[in-house]
Design an enzyme around this catalytic site. Structure first.
Site, PDB file in Angstrom:
ATOM      1  N   ILE A  86      43.104  65.875  16.589  1.00 34.61           N
ATOM      2  CA  ILE A  86      42.265  66.282  17.715  1.00 34.61           C
ATOM      3  C   ILE A  86      41.915  67.762  17.627  1.00 34.61           C
ATOM      4  O   ILE A  86      40.788  68.169  17.911  1.00 34.61           O
ATOM      5  CB  ILE A  86      42.990  65.998  19.044  1.00 34.61           C
ATOM      6  CG1 ILE A  86      43.304  64.508  19.178  1.00 34.61           C
ATOM      7  CG2 ILE A  86      42.162  66.475  20.234  1.00 34.61           C
ATOM      8  CD1 ILE A  86      44.368  64.200  20.218  1.00 34.61           C
ATOM      9  N   PHE A 144      44.339  58.330  15.891  1.00 28.79           N
ATOM     10  CA  PHE A 144      44.287  59.790  15.934  1.00 28.79           C
ATOM     11  C   PHE A 144      45.506  60.329  16.669  1.00 28.79           C
ATOM     12  O   PHE A 144      46.194  59.612  17.394  1.00 28.79           O
ATOM     13  CB  PHE A 144      42.994  60.264  16.620  1.00 28.79           C
ATOM     14  CG  PHE A 144      42.872  59.831  18.059  1.00 28.79           C
ATOM     15  CD1 PHE A 144      43.326  60.643  19.091  1.00 28.79           C
ATOM     16  CD2 PHE A 144      42.314  58.601  18.391  1.00 28.79           C
ATOM     17  CE1 PHE A 144      43.221  60.247  20.413  1.00 28.79           C
ATOM     18  CE2 PHE A 144      42.201  58.188  19.712  1.00 28.79           C
ATOM     19  CZ  PHE A 144      42.658  59.014  20.728  1.00 28.79           C
ATOM     20  N   CYS A 145      45.769  61.621  16.450  1.00 28.08           N
ATOM     21  CA  CYS A 145      46.877  62.301  17.120  1.00 28.08           C
ATOM     22  C   CYS A 145      46.523  63.787  17.219  1.00 28.08           C
ATOM     23  O   CYS A 145      45.405  64.177  16.912  1.00 28.08           O
ATOM     24  CB  CYS A 145      48.187  62.081  16.381  1.00 28.08           C
ATOM     25  SG  CYS A 145      48.144  62.578  14.644  1.00 28.08           S
ATOM     26  N   THR A 146      47.456  64.603  17.639  1.00 27.35           N
ATOM     27  CA  THR A 146      47.153  66.011  17.911  1.00 27.35           C
ATOM     28  C   THR A 146      46.702  66.773  16.674  1.00 27.35           C
ATOM     29  O   THR A 146      45.630  67.379  16.654  1.00 27.35           O
ATOM     30  CB  THR A 146      48.376  66.715  18.523  1.00 27.35           C
ATOM     31  OG1 THR A 146      48.857  65.951  19.626  1.00 27.35           O
ATOM     32  CG2 THR A 146      48.010  68.120  18.986  1.00 27.35           C
TER      33      THR A 146
END
EC number: 1.14.-.-
Length: 255
Positions: free
Chosen positions: A205, A176-178
């Site tokens: 996120i 996952f990432c921003t």
């Protein structure tokens, strides 16, 4: 009430004429008082901008005039203040820099996981969960069960994979990432390296915080964002962090 709409957007798409897009895109941003930075490359578009509701709507309408950009991925949050000082459209080799030739999320990518299904996935003990963001981002917030690769830039991620992940040992990997863009490339990279079951959080996120109630959330802390807010809380409102003038890293006065 928040006056500004902060819009994080990206799309991997062939833009052979990306250099020619720069000026008309700059023009529409300036006309609508949109600040922030957008990156253009032959592989697509990426960036975060902020303006009034009308300004952001005008930008999204401009994208729809180009069939390659009609379904650009975007997520919105809000701020009482304009979080950017300038308007920039930059030309780049990559819209998110991994530094590895031939990684193309348009052709191969991991399996998207909806925010509502993310908790069940990362709670599975057979799933190796990796936060693909930088170390300073992870320090202020991440998901339960997630591994910190301790990278200072996304360019270091391939080296982390080479040294720490094994397709034979790590049968299921979730990342996952921003906002989702780094996961597009990181999952594409893992697929190219022979990993079979690779998953990533659709919308990143920010989408998770928007859709998953805080009482059900596995997110801990705040989410670092690349604008004047520095971080947002679970309600996607400005958090408790500011930027240190000396080191440029997020700091807080909270005990």
């Amino acid at each position: 009430m928040a006056q500004y709409v902060v819009c994080a957007l990206y799309k991997f798409v062939a833009l052979e004429d990306f250099e020619a897009i720069r000026q008309p895109l700059t023009d529409v941003m300036e006309k609508n008082k949109i600040r922030g930075t957008l990156l253009l490359a032959s592989e697509g578009i990426n960036g975060t901008v902020a303006s009034t509701r009308e300004g952001i709507d005008a930008l999204l309408a401009w994208f729809k005039q180009d069939q390659r950009l009609t379904d650009v991925v975007y997520k919105e949050s809000f701020d009482e203040n304009q979080p950017f000082n300038r308007t920039k459209v930059k030309l780049k080799k990559e819209i998110v820099t991994m530094g590895v030739e031939g990684i193309d999320p348009r052709h191969v990518v991991g399996t998207y996981v909806k925010p509502k299904d993310w908790n069940a996935l990362i709670a599975d003990p057979d799933v190796f969960v990796v936060d693909t963001r930088n170390d300073y981002e992870i320090e202020i917030g991440t998901f339960k069960h997630a591994v910190n690769p301790e990278t200072e830039s996304f360019r270091e991620f391939p080296e982390y994979v080479e040294k720490n992940l094994d397709p034979e040992k790590h049968k299921k990997v979730a990342m996952f990432c921003t906002g989702g863009i780094r996961c597009e490339k990181s999952t594409a990279y893992l697929k190219e390296q022979g990993f079979d079951e690779v998953y990533h959080l659709e919308g990143g996120i920010l989408k998770y915080l928007e859709e998953v109630p805080e009482k059900e959330s596995l997110w801990e802390g705040e989410c670092y964002v690349f604008d004047g807010r520095v971080a947002v809380d679970h309600q996607l409102e400005k958090g408790q962090y500011s930027v240190c003038n000396a080191c440029r890293l997020p700091i807080t006065d909270a005990a």
